[in-house]
Structure formats: structure tokens, C-alpha cells
Write a protein that holds these residues in place. Sequence first.
Motif, mmCIF file in Angstrom:
data_model
loop_
_atom_site.group_PDB
_atom_site.id
_atom_site.type_symbol
_atom_site.label_atom_id
_atom_site.label_comp_id
_atom_site.label_asym_id
_atom_site.label_seq_id
_atom_site.Cartn_x
_atom_site.Cartn_y
_atom_site.Cartn_z
ATOM 1 N N ARG A 93 2.835 -15.711 4.029
ATOM 2 C CA ARG A 93 3.153 -14.234 3.927
ATOM 3 C C ARG A 93 3.335 -13.822 2.339
ATOM 4 N NH1 ARG A 93 3.369 -12.088 8.815
ATOM 5 N NH2 ARG A 93 4.892 -10.414 8.433
ATOM 6 N N HIS A 98 1.914 -10.833 0.265
ATOM 7 C CA HIS A 98 2.963 -9.782 -0.321
ATOM 8 C C HIS A 98 2.446 -9.784 -1.862
ATOM 9 C CE1 HIS A 98 6.223 -7.323 -0.876
ATOM 10 N NE2 HIS A 98 6.587 -7.783 -1.623
ATOM 11 N N ARG A 135 0.397 -10.825 10.786
ATOM 12 C CA ARG A 135 0.953 -9.851 11.624
ATOM 13 C C ARG A 135 2.081 -8.983 10.712
ATOM 14 N NH1 ARG A 135 3.700 -12.110 16.888
ATOM 15 N NH2 ARG A 135 4.479 -9.956 16.958
ATOM 16 N N PRO A 136 1.647 -7.602 10.817
ATOM 17 C CA PRO A 136 2.656 -6.801 10.085
ATOM 18 C C PRO A 136 4.070 -6.898 10.423
ATOM 19 C CG PRO A 136 0.570 -5.536 10.519
ATOM 20 C CD PRO A 136 0.629 -7.082 11.409
ATOM 21 N N ARG A 137 4.583 -7.376 11.348
ATOM 22 C CA ARG A 137 5.815 -7.472 11.901
ATOM 23 C C ARG A 137 6.097 -8.675 12.500
ATOM 24 N NH1 ARG A 137 8.615 -2.330 11.490
ATOM 25 N NH2 ARG A 137 7.350 -0.660 11.245
ATOM 26 N N ARG A 191 8.686 -9.064 6.509
ATOM 27 C CA ARG A 191 7.745 -8.030 6.854
ATOM 28 C C ARG A 191 6.578 -7.766 5.854
ATOM 29 N NH1 ARG A 191 10.649 -3.456 10.421
ATOM 30 N NH2 ARG A 191 11.179 -4.769 12.213
ATOM 31 N N PRO A 238 5.078 -4.790 4.043
ATOM 32 C CA PRO A 238 5.089 -3.488 4.232
ATOM 33 C C PRO A 238 3.689 -2.581 4.030
ATOM 34 C CG PRO A 238 6.341 -4.132 2.172
ATOM 35 C CD PRO A 238 5.944 -5.415 3.114
ATOM 36 N N ILE A 294 1.820 -2.742 7.008
ATOM 37 C CA ILE A 294 2.522 -1.922 7.999
ATOM 38 C C ILE A 294 2.201 -0.344 7.610
ATOM 39 C CG2 ILE A 294 4.870 -0.473 8.605
ATOM 40 C CD1 ILE A 294 6.194 -3.447 8.128
ATOM 41 N N SER A 325 -0.552 -9.216 17.490
ATOM 42 C CA SER A 325 -0.919 -8.419 15.999
ATOM 43 C C SER A 325 -1.165 -6.972 16.434
ATOM 44 C CB SER A 325 -1.879 -9.215 15.081
ATOM 45 O OG SER A 325 -2.080 -8.555 13.971
ATOM 46 N N ASP A 357 1.779 -5.029 17.166
ATOM 47 C CA ASP A 357 2.568 -4.889 16.350
ATOM 48 C C ASP A 357 2.255 -3.546 15.595
ATOM 49 O OD1 ASP A 357 4.276 -7.020 16.326
ATOM 50 O OD2 ASP A 357 3.513 -8.056 14.611
#
Length: 366
Positions: free
Chosen positions: A125, A129, A159-161, A167, A169, A172, A200, A203
Motif C-alpha cells: 500500500r 500511495h 482495497r481502498p479501505r 487507507r 485516499p 477512495i 473490495s 469497500d
Amino acid sequence: MAEPLKNLLHAGVVLELAKHLGRNAPAFDRERFIALASHGLDSLELMQRSLQIRDALFHTLPEGFPAAAEILRRALPGESELGLSGWALLPVNQFIAARGLDDFELSLSLLRRLTPHFTAEFGIRAFIHRDQQRALATISGWTGDSNHHVRRLASEGTRPRLPWAMRLPELIRDPQPILPILAALIDDPEDYVRRSVANSLNDIAKDHPDLVARFVAAHIDGASPERLRLLRHASRTLLKQGHAEALANFGFGALSGIDTGLTLGTSLVRFGQHLQFDLEIRNSGTAERRVMIDYAVHHQKANGSMSPKVFKWTTMTLEPGATFEIEKRHPIRPITTRRYYAGTHKLVVLINGQPMADADFELVID
């Protein structure tokens, strides 16, 4: 009583790490690593323990990431020897995420190699990011990997959350970039992977309900039973919310001609007992109706307001003129995720997401 999660990382795990990290790296300072990683470990919670072990890796692995990555690679299980697996690899995930960002491809390759032994969903992740387009270009290729753990990493790690993890963003805000990954895995032969795809999508539905409803609509025609279960699980939040398009995807349409009657077994329920209720449902129309029946308990809160929680009940098809009676016993007992308060509570029956009947009851806590 269940074992505390923090005990998944203990002194024995530190010793296991030291053994395998030093197996092919004579210069690795095992004693210093053990001392740093173990210091006050029992007083820490799970993630604190993991970060302390990660920090011990900072101090004992080579400063240059390629050299450190080679030691970590050699510590993983091989074809003919044991190696690091399980929760010992959580701090390794964190080490790669912190130290490997400037060695993008090497880090993602190492995380891919790690994931069959303990999921790398936490590690990748940081790379998404840092550079989402670059990371997803690599991760998208994993959807065709022969190892189902790697295929699942492609869906679970994006998965966004994702629970317990940072997380994402940007995803999201706009999850479109991961939809091709999820579509590629929608008919994966492993249920383990398909569940991840569904989670996912669920989410995404929390922020983009219409997008997920359209995704499901585009993939539901001619769906196998396995795909249909995936799409239903992916739509679970939308179905509970009564999202019109999501309901229509599964044949739950308008409710004209549906009549209901709700009866409580008692209007007073003692804490630790059950709320018993009966529902009569009738199709007084001239067309067949497919109905999804849920119920919501509106719990009393400390400030006097109410907080609803929706529970699944059943689905059925009602022929014209048909009447059914169904009953339910809902337990009201201690659980770790809710504190109960005495006072007036409300039961609401939902049919195809719409409130159709309700009744109040009193909760008594001795």
C-alpha cells in the motif's frame, strides 16, 4: 477466553527471525537484533511489537536496500528448506514499505515473493500511495499469476479501505483504476480470491454506490453460481441500504401489492434473552413478487438517540395472492462490539430495503 492478538508476535518469533535472517548472512548481528526486538516486548500491543521488530531490522540489516532485500529473500522458505512465514513477516512488510520506496520494482517483486507465506497486502500500500500508476501497472500483472495468494494480493492489497491498514485516499476518491483488476479476478477458481474481490467492491460501494451497482449490472448476465455469489456479497451494503439499482440487479423490484403485519412476542425484553417476532407477508397484487426481508434493530444510545443495525433475514418469491408467516428470535446478549442501554428500542422490518412494519419494545437491564 481467546488469546490476545498481541501474542502473535512474541519472543519465539524474534528468535525465528534471527535464525532465518542469519542463515545466509554471516555478518547479520543476531544478538543485537534479538536485544533490540525483544526489549519490553511483553508490555506492547500487536502493532507496537511489530514496529519495534521493524526498527530492529533498521539497525541490523544493511543500509542499502538491495543488500537488505537479498537477506530477506534468502530468509523466505525455499524448495528444500524452511524459512520465515506467518506473523514474523508483518514487520518485514513494514520494513520493505519504509525502506524500499526508492527501489520500487525490487520491493514489489519481494512482496510478491513474500505473500504466499504471509500476506503482503500491508506492504504494497505504501507503493500505491507513493506512485499509484506505477504500482498498479505491476500489480495488474499479478491477476494472471499461477499462485492464488499472489492473485489475491492484487485485489486485497488495493482495497481502498483495507482493515488494519493505511487507507488509499486517491482510490477512495476515484476507484476506477482498480476496477480492471477486480474484473480480471471475478471468475477466479479460488473462493479465497473471489471473496477478496467482493470485499473490495463492497469497500468501494461505501463511497461510490452507483459505480458498484453499475459494475454488478455489467457482470451479472449469464453469471455462474460462483460469480453470482460474489456479486451478491459485493452488493451487501447496497442491498441493506435499499439502493434501487442494486436491488434491481437481483430481481428485487417495486413493492406494490405487498402487505405486512408484525407481531412481537413481548414488548419487554430482558438483557440476555431474545426478542421474538412474527411477520405475516401477503402479495395482494396480480404479479409475482421477489422480496428480500431484513430487519433493523434501533438500539438506544447513552444520549437517548437511536442507532440502527440491519440484520439479514430471508428472501422469497410470492405468487399473486400468496401469504406467508415467518418468525424470528433475535438474541440481545453481551457482545464486544456494542454496549446496550435500557429503554425503548425499535424493530423495523425492511422489504427490498424499504421499511414496511415497525414496533417498539423495552429493554430491561437488571
